[in-house]
Design a protein around this motif. Structure first.
Motif, PDB file in Angstrom:
ATOM      1  N   TRP A  55       0.873  -1.175   0.000  1.00  0.00           N
ATOM      2  CA  TRP A  55       0.000   0.000   0.000  1.00  0.00           C
ATOM      3  C   TRP A  55       0.906   1.219   0.000  1.00  0.00           C
ATOM      4  O   TRP A  55       1.846   1.316   0.785  1.00  0.00           O
ATOM      5  N   PHE A  62       0.763   5.269   0.459  1.00  0.00           N
ATOM      6  CA  PHE A  62       0.027   6.469   0.838  1.00  0.00           C
ATOM      7  C   PHE A  62       0.885   7.660   0.441  1.00  0.00           C
ATOM      8  O   PHE A  62       2.035   7.772   0.881  1.00  0.00           O
ATOM      9  N   GLU A  94      -3.524  10.181  -1.277  1.00  0.00           N
ATOM     10  CA  GLU A  94      -3.806   9.117  -2.234  1.00  0.00           C
ATOM     11  C   GLU A  94      -3.365   7.773  -1.664  1.00  0.00           C
ATOM     12  O   GLU A  94      -2.352   7.681  -0.976  1.00  0.00           O
ATOM     13  N   LEU A  95      -4.140   6.739  -1.977  1.00  0.00           N
ATOM     14  CA  LEU A  95      -3.766   5.359  -1.664  1.00  0.00           C
ATOM     15  C   LEU A  95      -3.666   4.607  -2.983  1.00  0.00           C
ATOM     16  O   LEU A  95      -4.594   4.623  -3.797  1.00  0.00           O
ATOM     17  N   HIS A 109      -2.348   0.697  -4.654  1.00  0.00           N
ATOM     18  CA  HIS A 109      -2.019  -0.696  -4.373  1.00  0.00           C
ATOM     19  C   HIS A 109      -0.999  -1.138  -5.415  1.00  0.00           C
ATOM     20  O   HIS A 109      -1.337  -1.267  -6.592  1.00  0.00           O
ATOM     21  N   GLY A 129      -6.263   2.469  -7.041  1.00  0.00           N
ATOM     22  CA  GLY A 129      -6.589   3.082  -5.760  1.00  0.00           C
ATOM     23  C   GLY A 129      -7.367   4.357  -5.974  1.00  0.00           C
ATOM     24  O   GLY A 129      -8.143   4.473  -6.928  1.00  0.00           O
ATOM     25  N   PHE A 151     -10.814   6.157   0.773  1.00  0.00           N
ATOM     26  CA  PHE A 151     -10.219   6.455  -0.524  1.00  0.00           C
ATOM     27  C   PHE A 151     -11.154   5.924  -1.621  1.00  0.00           C
ATOM     28  O   PHE A 151     -11.389   4.718  -1.698  1.00  0.00           O
ATOM     29  N   TYR A 196      -8.359  -2.449   7.585  1.00  0.00           N
ATOM     30  CA  TYR A 196      -8.436  -2.190   6.147  1.00  0.00           C
ATOM     31  C   TYR A 196      -9.776  -2.740   5.695  1.00  0.00           C
ATOM     32  O   TYR A 196     -10.067  -3.930   5.881  1.00  0.00           O
TER      33      TYR A 196
END
Length: 177
Positions: A86, A88, A96-97, A99, A115, A129, A160
């Motif tokens: 992840w 960030f 923002e996130l 993956h 994401g 998000f 999560y």
């Protein structure tokens, strides 16, 4: 000075230096996550409870591993699978996130870097998000995804949670080790 104290001081300085974000919950969340740099969280998926789910019965581990003033990377391990991270990122537009999915040799998976941006309606302890346009194009079924990452006030629990089409799809609860 410890690395976490330095990061917290840098995050606070960055927030003070940008009045538009000085009281933004996204900054507060980013700073809280950054203060946990080096922490490892372990747990399991709690939803869905279907034994056929890919994450069922597997130990889940998240390590707040790389922490900078604008980016925090959290490798997320599922059983023996170390392909997920992840990311960030604090941007001019918010938080923002993404993956990041990689193959064992380090090459990007076909479905990676999906994401979205935090809505800004969260708190220092939780941010949601919403899937961005890139995600909708890459994975059309994920266009309505909302990922919520929560930290308990004491920093001992990380949650999560993924919703799709307004319905729960996945939830993991992890405890600090």
């Amino acid at each position: 000075m410890k690395k976490t104290a330095v990061l917290a001081a840098l995050s606070a300085a960055a927030m003070l230096g940008n009045p538009a974000h000085a009281n933004d919950s996204r900054d507060a969340f980013f700073a809280k996550l950054g203060s946990l740099c080096g922490a490892t969280f372990e747990g399991a998926s709690v939803f869905p409870r279907d034994a056929g789910d890919a994450f069922a019965g597997k130990k889940l581990v998240a390590n707040v591993a790389k922490c900078g003033t604008n980016e925090i990377r959290v490798p997320f391990i599922v059983g023996e699978d170390r392909s997920r991270t992840w990311i960030f990122t604090r941007t001019g537009g918010g938080l923002e996130l993404k993956h990041d999915h990689r193959h064992a040799d380090g090459t990007p998976d076909e479905q990676t870097m999906y994401g979205g941006m935090a809505s800004g309606s969260g708190s220092a302890h939780a941010q949601s998000f919403h899937a961005d346009a890139y995600t909708a194009k890459l994975i059309p079924a994920a266009a309505t995804n909302v990922w919520t990452v929560s930290l308990s006030p004491d920093g001992k629990t990380l949650t999560y949670f993924l919703e799709r089409d307004g319905k729960p799809r996945f939830k993991a609860e992890l405890q600090r080790k």
